[in-house]
Design a protein around this motif. Sequence first.
Motif, short mmCIF file in Angstrom:
data_model
loop_
_atom_site.label_atom_id
_atom_site.label_comp_id
_atom_site.label_asym_id
_atom_site.label_seq_id
_atom_site.Cartn_x
_atom_site.Cartn_y
_atom_site.Cartn_z
N ILE A 458 0.86 -1.18 0.00
CA ILE A 458 0.00 0.00 0.00
C ILE A 458 0.90 1.23 0.00
O ILE A 458 1.70 1.42 0.90
CB ILE A 458 -0.92 0.04 1.23
N ASP A 459 0.75 2.04 -1.03
CA ASP A 459 1.50 3.29 -1.16
C ASP A 459 0.48 4.42 -1.10
O ASP A 459 -0.39 4.52 -1.97
CB ASP A 459 2.25 3.30 -2.50
N ALA A 460 0.55 5.24 -0.04
CA ALA A 460 -0.53 6.21 0.19
C ALA A 460 0.03 7.60 0.47
O ALA A 460 1.18 7.77 0.89
CB ALA A 460 -1.41 5.76 1.36
N ARG A 461 -0.84 8.58 0.24
CA ARG A 461 -0.51 9.99 0.50
C ARG A 461 -1.68 10.63 1.23
O ARG A 461 -2.84 10.40 0.91
CB ARG A 461 -0.28 10.72 -0.83
N TYR A 462 -1.33 11.45 2.22
CA TYR A 462 -2.34 12.19 2.99
C TYR A 462 -1.90 13.65 3.07
O TYR A 462 -0.78 13.94 3.49
CB TYR A 462 -2.47 11.60 4.40
N THR A 463 -2.78 14.57 2.64
CA THR A 463 -2.48 16.00 2.69
C THR A 463 -3.63 16.71 3.39
O THR A 463 -4.80 16.46 3.09
CB THR A 463 -2.31 16.58 1.27
N GLU A 464 -3.30 17.59 4.31
CA GLU A 464 -4.33 18.31 5.07
C GLU A 464 -3.97 19.78 5.20
O GLU A 464 -2.81 20.14 5.44
CB GLU A 464 -4.49 17.71 6.47
N ALA A 494 -4.44 6.39 -2.43
CA ALA A 494 -3.84 5.12 -2.04
C ALA A 494 -3.71 4.22 -3.25
O ALA A 494 -4.64 4.10 -4.07
CB ALA A 494 -4.67 4.45 -0.95
N LEU A 495 -2.57 3.57 -3.36
CA LEU A 495 -2.29 2.64 -4.44
C LEU A 495 -2.05 1.26 -3.84
O LEU A 495 -1.16 1.08 -3.01
CB LEU A 495 -1.07 3.09 -5.24
N LEU A 496 -2.87 0.29 -4.23
CA LEU A 496 -2.73 -1.08 -3.76
C LEU A 496 -2.07 -1.92 -4.83
O LEU A 496 -2.50 -1.94 -5.99
CB LEU A 496 -4.10 -1.67 -3.43
N GLY A 497 -1.01 -2.62 -4.45
CA GLY A 497 -0.35 -3.57 -5.33
C GLY A 497 -0.47 -4.97 -4.76
O GLY A 497 -0.14 -5.19 -3.59
N ILE A 516 -7.14 4.57 -5.45
CA ILE A 516 -8.39 5.13 -4.97
C ILE A 516 -8.09 6.48 -4.33
O ILE A 516 -7.12 6.62 -3.57
CB ILE A 516 -9.08 4.20 -3.95
N ASN A 517 -8.93 7.49 -4.61
CA ASN A 517 -8.79 8.82 -4.05
C ASN A 517 -10.01 9.16 -3.20
O ASN A 517 -11.14 8.80 -3.56
CB ASN A 517 -8.64 9.87 -5.15
N THR A 518 -9.78 9.87 -2.10
CA THR A 518 -10.88 10.40 -1.29
C THR A 518 -10.52 11.81 -0.84
O THR A 518 -9.34 12.19 -0.79
CB THR A 518 -11.15 9.54 -0.04
N ASP A 519 -11.53 12.61 -0.51
CA ASP A 519 -11.31 13.91 0.09
C ASP A 519 -12.47 14.19 1.04
O ASP A 519 -13.56 13.65 0.89
CB ASP A 519 -11.18 15.01 -0.95
N GLU A 520 -12.22 15.07 2.01
CA GLU A 520 -13.21 15.28 3.07
C GLU A 520 -12.93 16.59 3.79
O GLU A 520 -11.78 17.03 3.88
CB GLU A 520 -13.13 14.11 4.06
N PRO A 552 -9.70 5.92 2.10
CA PRO A 552 -10.01 4.87 1.12
C PRO A 552 -9.81 3.47 1.69
O PRO A 552 -8.95 3.24 2.54
CB PRO A 552 -9.00 5.14 0.00
N ASN A 553 -10.64 2.55 1.24
CA ASN A 553 -10.35 1.13 1.38
C ASN A 553 -9.76 0.64 0.07
O ASN A 553 -10.14 1.11 -1.01
CB ASN A 553 -11.63 0.33 1.67
N LEU A 554 -8.85 -0.26 0.17
CA LEU A 554 -8.18 -0.76 -1.02
C LEU A 554 -8.89 -2.01 -1.50
O LEU A 554 -9.06 -2.97 -0.75
CB LEU A 554 -6.72 -1.03 -0.70
N VAL A 555 -9.33 -1.98 -2.75
CA VAL A 555 -10.15 -3.05 -3.29
C VAL A 555 -9.26 -4.11 -3.93
O VAL A 555 -8.60 -3.85 -4.93
CB VAL A 555 -11.16 -2.50 -4.32
N PRO A 556 -9.23 -5.32 -3.37
CA PRO A 556 -8.39 -6.37 -3.94
C PRO A 556 -9.02 -6.98 -5.19
O PRO A 556 -10.19 -6.74 -5.49
CB PRO A 556 -8.32 -7.40 -2.80
#
Length: 786
Positions: A458-464, A494-497, A516-520, A552-556
């Motif tokens: 899981i390779d993820a980024r969070y910006t606030e 988030a990138l799921l491999g 998968i991208n999310t914002d809130e 995000p949840n990562l969809v397998p």
Amino acid sequence: MVGIRNFAIRTALAAGVASAALAAGAASAQDSGTAAAEDDADRSVSANEIIVTATKRNERLVDVPMGVTVITGEELEKRQVRSFQDLTAFVPGLSIQTSSPVVTRLILRGLNAGGAGSTVAVYVDDSPIGSSNALLQGALLTSNLDTFDMAAIEVLKGPQGTLYGANSQGGLIKYVTNAPDTSGFSGRAQGEINSVDGGEIGYAVRGVVNAPLGEKAAIRASGFYQKLPGFIDDTNLGIEDVNSGKRYGGRLSLKVDATETLTARVTGFYQRLETRADPNVDVVGSPRTYALPGPDIFKPFAGDLEQRRYLLATRSQDFYNIGGELDWDLGGVTLESITSYSRAENRQLRDGGAGAAGYLPPASPAAPFGVPVSANFFLTNFLFGGQPTLLRGKEYFKLTKFTQELRLQSQGEGFLGWQIGGFYTHENTFSSQDQQFVNATTGAVITTPPGPGGEYTIDARYTEFAGFGEIDLRFSPRFEINAGIRYSTNDQRALLGVGNGFLGIPAGQPPSRQTINTDEDAVTFSVSPKWKVNEDTLIYGRVASGFRPGGPNLVPPNAPPNYPLGYKSDSTMNYELGFRTTLPDRSLSLDIAAYRIDWTDIQIISLVPLNNTIIGVTGNAGEARSEGVEFAVTARPSERLTFMVNGAYTEAKLQQDAPGIGGAKGDRLAWVPDLTLTLDGEYRLPLGGDTEGFFGFTASYVGERFTDFGTSIFATPHIPLPDYTTLSLRAGADIGKIRIEAYARNITDSRGMFTYSNAGAGAPTITGTKAIIQPRTFGLVVTSNF
């Protein structure tokens, strides 16, 4: 439960009576004072006054309108508070779930439903540490920092959404480090040795040096190395004291008074924590095919301090932090800038087959599928691919975090006080989990034939971004209202491999990759009216909100159509009433708070079927409520004798059914003691010349807790754990600049449990496990100041 409730009511009533008496006594003392003391606002702060910095201003403890606990550096040293586990005895409302010094879940005021995101924010000075998103298991992988050369640890209880924002919905723990001092050269060296009953010898060396660099600058350097003694034997691997470890690191800080109005400070902090096996004892437990646990589930399966594994587990945690602070007095307004960069890495190798059961005949009514055995026992004794095989789990987590905060704050004591600020953080996280088959003899990875092993990343980024503001409306010297608001917006990617084998990708097909991208957005606020009965007595109320980011949840691959793509933030609303007072001569102080926290859209881990297996994903479900009473009383009958008692009664329950985690309305939240109490006392006596002796004790009680919820048909979840009590003693002497202290911790040799699982470990037979507190330990500490 009725007895506990009655005890809590009696405690609250007694504390209320004491509060009234203290307030009356304080007011009486004020009224009988001299004319020069008639206006309390003009009284100077005594030299031993406790100052709180976690409110992003320097405030006297008695003036802070919220639940707060401050443990000074001297108290941390005196009571041997070195870790989160030690801290719980001295912070009402704080509890933990832990299976290792590297893996700890922090819980304040009962807010825990087993989610992967943290509900407690942790800071080093003004630098936030730990992950803001749930993808990196932020609830469990908070850095467990050594407390040497700390000025204090400050704990703010309840939601801190205005000043601290995300992940502080339960509260905040702040490590306050000692700043460099320009007044002169000084230092301290410390050595420690200890021995665990039934275990091995541990030791530690620590030191700090402070050196002025002219009249305007100073540097402070500290370092520490600690050998953590093991006390669990692995009879299958033939290793004694298998859970030993070590912790080492240090800090370097530079402070420069550039001008009379401009001060800058830069601090670097590094720590490495390593452990081998977890402090788990194999117990009878409840085998996976049993419908209900038996009466002896906590009884050791073999020896009192024994476990049995096929592979030696190891954990490590590296923590780096660089923080820069700029304080500029602009004349009536102060500008503060806080910049930080942190990095944390966690690695784990574990016995991947300890929790995976196969079944061997003969069957019985108690075990209808046969006797459950660990997968590694099965693989070792029934060759896999013609080789003696073991299943090994390999995990890696990495966080890099950059933050920037700017604050403007008014000065002076006029009608209106204010502060405004902006906050930015950017996180990059990476995690990988790899199930490997290895040759039991050589340790080489077996690549064929393909099995359920494999890797996912899981390779993820969070910006606030966030903006916040607070105002103080001072209607009189006695009454004021503090109010604040914060707006936050975050963006996550988030990138799921997924590699071959692990989640259903057949050998020969390319790995799966999905983004998968999310914002809130979120708005939080706080309102705190407070009435100063006199300079040393405060009555306050507080309404405050907090939140934890969604994501995000990562969809397998081959996920079902109803697989949840993400989850939203959950939120808390806190209602609190508190009273805090100290007699003018400081002989008695009292702090008591009653609160109610409503928790909505709780983030939970739900089990979802996938490719003939079950995996956990984060979702939102239900509501919970935590309400309770916290108190702390300190009495000093004489200059030489001090007593302290603190405690908390917490009732944290689900308010709705939560079938996704197997919870029902009225169920208690996991790992939250219903009652905690600590009694501490110390007496000091002169021994002639510049020598003074001391002796003291700490007795702590931890009440009944429940384990996690769950929906597995193979194990019984939500089991009550018995209460336990520990007693520690200390004695020593201050001889000029040298202190010698001997201590005995857990002198009753209690087997109190940090965590428990009723199935899923052991070799060859699947048993339960319990992680226990450290057995009886004797130690000696020698400290020299220069």
